[in-house]
Enzyme design. Structure first.
Site, PDB file in Angstrom:
ATOM      1  N   ASN A  83       0.833  -1.206   0.000  1.00 50.79           N
ATOM      2  CA  ASN A  83       0.000   0.000   0.000  1.00 50.79           C
ATOM      3  C   ASN A  83       0.867   1.256   0.000  1.00 50.79           C
ATOM      4  O   ASN A  83       1.965   1.283   0.571  1.00 50.79           O
ATOM      5  CB  ASN A  83      -1.030   0.007   1.143  1.00 50.79           C
ATOM      6  CG  ASN A  83      -0.451  -0.179   2.520  1.00 50.79           C
ATOM      7  OD1 ASN A  83       0.624  -0.728   2.685  1.00 50.79           O
ATOM      8  ND2 ASN A  83      -1.175   0.277   3.523  1.00 50.79           N
ATOM      9  N   VAL A  84       0.364   2.261  -0.683  1.00 41.18           N
ATOM     10  CA  VAL A  84       1.071   3.540  -0.828  1.00 41.18           C
ATOM     11  C   VAL A  84       0.064   4.648  -0.542  1.00 41.18           C
ATOM     12  O   VAL A  84      -0.825   4.917  -1.359  1.00 41.18           O
ATOM     13  CB  VAL A  84       1.665   3.692  -2.248  1.00 41.18           C
ATOM     14  CG1 VAL A  84       2.357   5.045  -2.393  1.00 41.18           C
ATOM     15  CG2 VAL A  84       2.650   2.560  -2.548  1.00 41.18           C
ATOM     16  N   GLU A  85       0.190   5.240   0.642  1.00 40.92           N
ATOM     17  CA  GLU A  85      -0.793   6.234   1.077  1.00 40.92           C
ATOM     18  C   GLU A  85      -0.440   7.634   0.564  1.00 40.92           C
ATOM     19  O   GLU A  85       0.572   7.847  -0.102  1.00 40.92           O
ATOM     20  CB  GLU A  85      -0.911   6.185   2.603  1.00 40.92           C
ATOM     21  CG  GLU A  85      -1.441   4.823   3.046  1.00 40.92           C
ATOM     22  CD  GLU A  85      -1.663   4.709   4.543  1.00 40.92           C
ATOM     23  OE1 GLU A  85      -1.187   5.559   5.314  1.00 40.92           O
ATOM     24  OE2 GLU A  85      -2.339   3.725   4.936  1.00 40.92           O
ATOM     25  N   CYS A 116      -4.262   0.893  -2.286  1.00 43.62           N
ATOM     26  CA  CYS A 116      -4.162  -0.392  -1.597  1.00 43.62           C
ATOM     27  C   CYS A 116      -3.036  -1.221  -2.216  1.00 43.62           C
ATOM     28  O   CYS A 116      -2.648  -1.018  -3.379  1.00 43.62           O
ATOM     29  CB  CYS A 116      -5.467  -1.171  -1.715  1.00 43.62           C
ATOM     30  SG  CYS A 116      -6.752  -0.649  -0.560  1.00 43.62           S
ATOM     31  N   GLU A 144      -3.179  -4.129  -3.306  1.00 43.38           N
ATOM     32  CA  GLU A 144      -3.652  -4.873  -4.482  1.00 43.38           C
ATOM     33  C   GLU A 144      -3.592  -4.019  -5.747  1.00 43.38           C
ATOM     34  O   GLU A 144      -3.466  -4.566  -6.851  1.00 43.38           O
ATOM     35  CB  GLU A 144      -5.081  -5.373  -4.241  1.00 43.38           C
ATOM     36  CG  GLU A 144      -5.205  -6.422  -3.130  1.00 43.38           C
ATOM     37  CD  GLU A 144      -5.400  -5.830  -1.741  1.00 43.38           C
ATOM     38  OE1 GLU A 144      -5.024  -4.655  -1.522  1.00 43.38           O
ATOM     39  OE2 GLU A 144      -5.934  -6.542  -0.879  1.00 43.38           O
ATOM     40  N   CYS A 190     -10.100  -5.589   0.921  1.00 42.69           N
ATOM     41  CA  CYS A 190     -11.249  -4.687   0.980  1.00 42.69           C
ATOM     42  C   CYS A 190     -12.152  -4.941  -0.229  1.00 42.69           C
ATOM     43  O   CYS A 190     -11.768  -5.616  -1.202  1.00 42.69           O
ATOM     44  CB  CYS A 190     -10.804  -3.234   1.047  1.00 42.69           C
ATOM     45  SG  CYS A 190     -10.264  -2.533  -0.522  1.00 42.69           S
ATOM     46  N   CYS A 224     -10.848  -3.987  -3.662  1.00 44.55           N
ATOM     47  CA  CYS A 224      -9.760  -4.853  -4.119  1.00 44.55           C
ATOM     48  C   CYS A 224     -10.262  -6.227  -4.520  1.00 44.55           C
ATOM     49  O   CYS A 224      -9.675  -6.881  -5.376  1.00 44.55           O
ATOM     50  CB  CYS A 224      -8.671  -4.925  -3.058  1.00 44.55           C
ATOM     51  SG  CYS A 224      -7.798  -3.345  -2.945  1.00 44.55           S
TER      52      CYS A 224
HETATM   53  N1  THU Z   1      -5.349  -1.732   2.599  1.00 39.42           N
HETATM   54  C1  THU Z   1      -4.797  -2.447   1.569  1.00 39.42           C
HETATM   55  O1  THU Z   1      -3.689  -2.123   1.108  1.00 39.42           O
HETATM   56  N2  THU Z   1      -5.482  -3.500   1.080  1.00 39.42           N
HETATM   57  C2  THU Z   1      -6.677  -3.958   1.570  1.00 39.42           C
HETATM   58  O2  THU Z   1      -7.265  -4.870   0.999  1.00 39.42           O
HETATM   59  C3  THU Z   1      -7.200  -3.378   2.819  1.00 39.42           C
HETATM   60  C4  THU Z   1      -6.638  -2.049   3.180  1.00 39.42           C
HETATM   61  C5  THU Z   1      -4.628  -0.560   3.105  1.00 39.42           C
HETATM   62  C6  THU Z   1      -5.243   0.754   2.707  1.00 39.42           C
HETATM   63  C7  THU Z   1      -4.660   1.681   3.775  1.00 39.42           C
HETATM   64  O3  THU Z   1      -3.396   2.143   3.315  1.00 39.42           O
HETATM   65  C8  THU Z   1      -4.453   0.781   4.983  1.00 39.42           C
HETATM   66  O4  THU Z   1      -4.585  -0.549   4.503  1.00 39.42           O
HETATM   67  C9  THU Z   1      -5.458   1.018   6.099  1.00 39.42           C
HETATM   68  O5  THU Z   1      -6.758   0.964   5.625  1.00 39.42           O
END
Ligand code: THU
Length: 129
Positions: free
Chosen positions: A45-47, A56, A58, A89, A92
């Site tokens: 994940n890259v916020e 996310c 994925e 999620c 994804c």
């Molecule tokens: N996140 C994912 O990377 N994949 C998922 O399927 C669930 C959530 C990440 C998004 C965010 O950066 C962090 O988890 C918290 O929600």
């Protein structure tokens, strides 16, 4: 297709998770997939400071699927910061469905399950025909 090496996938997901950029949620995620030609790809994940546009793990996985040659997702492992199997999620699940379909296997704490169980009666490419 050889038997799926779930431990190798889990370790690849953990390595990817360690590269996550998650300064806001502090919830790093890593994902690894076995592709139909037997290669392994990963994503993290890259916020973003604009929280809603964070990516996310994925999303990165699917981008890496194409930059590394395409193909279909066969088996996927997603982990959290402790290395525990993580549920994908909703958005994804849709991403994974597009590139893995109903038969794609996803690791859960109860063992591998087909994506059709995580996303029943999915909307997908066939609906647009
Ligand atoms: N996140 C994912 O990377 N994949 C998922 O399927 C669930 C959530 C990440 C998004 C965010 O950066 C962090 O988890 C918290 O929600």
């Amino acid at each position: 297709m050889n038997q799926i090496n779930w431990e190798e996938l889990k370790q690849a997901a953990i390595s990817a998770m360690k590269k996550a950029y998650a300064p806001y949620s502090k919830f790093p995620v890593g994902v690894a997939a076995l592709v139909s030609d037997n290669r392994i790809i990963t994503g993290c994940n890259v916020e973003n400071a604009s929280y809603g546009v964070g990516l996310c793990a994925e999303c990165g996985l699917v981008s890496n699927l194409y930059t590394s040659g395409g193909g279909r997702l066969v088996a996927v492992v997603c982990v959290d910061g402790k290395g525990n199997f993580l549920s994908p999620c909703g958005r994804c699940r849709q991403l994974l469905f597009e590139h893995g379909g109903n038969e794609m296997l996803f690791m859960t704490p109860d063992g591998p399950t087909q994506l059709s169980k995580l996303l029943p009666w999915a909307f997908g490419p066939a609906d647009l025909k």
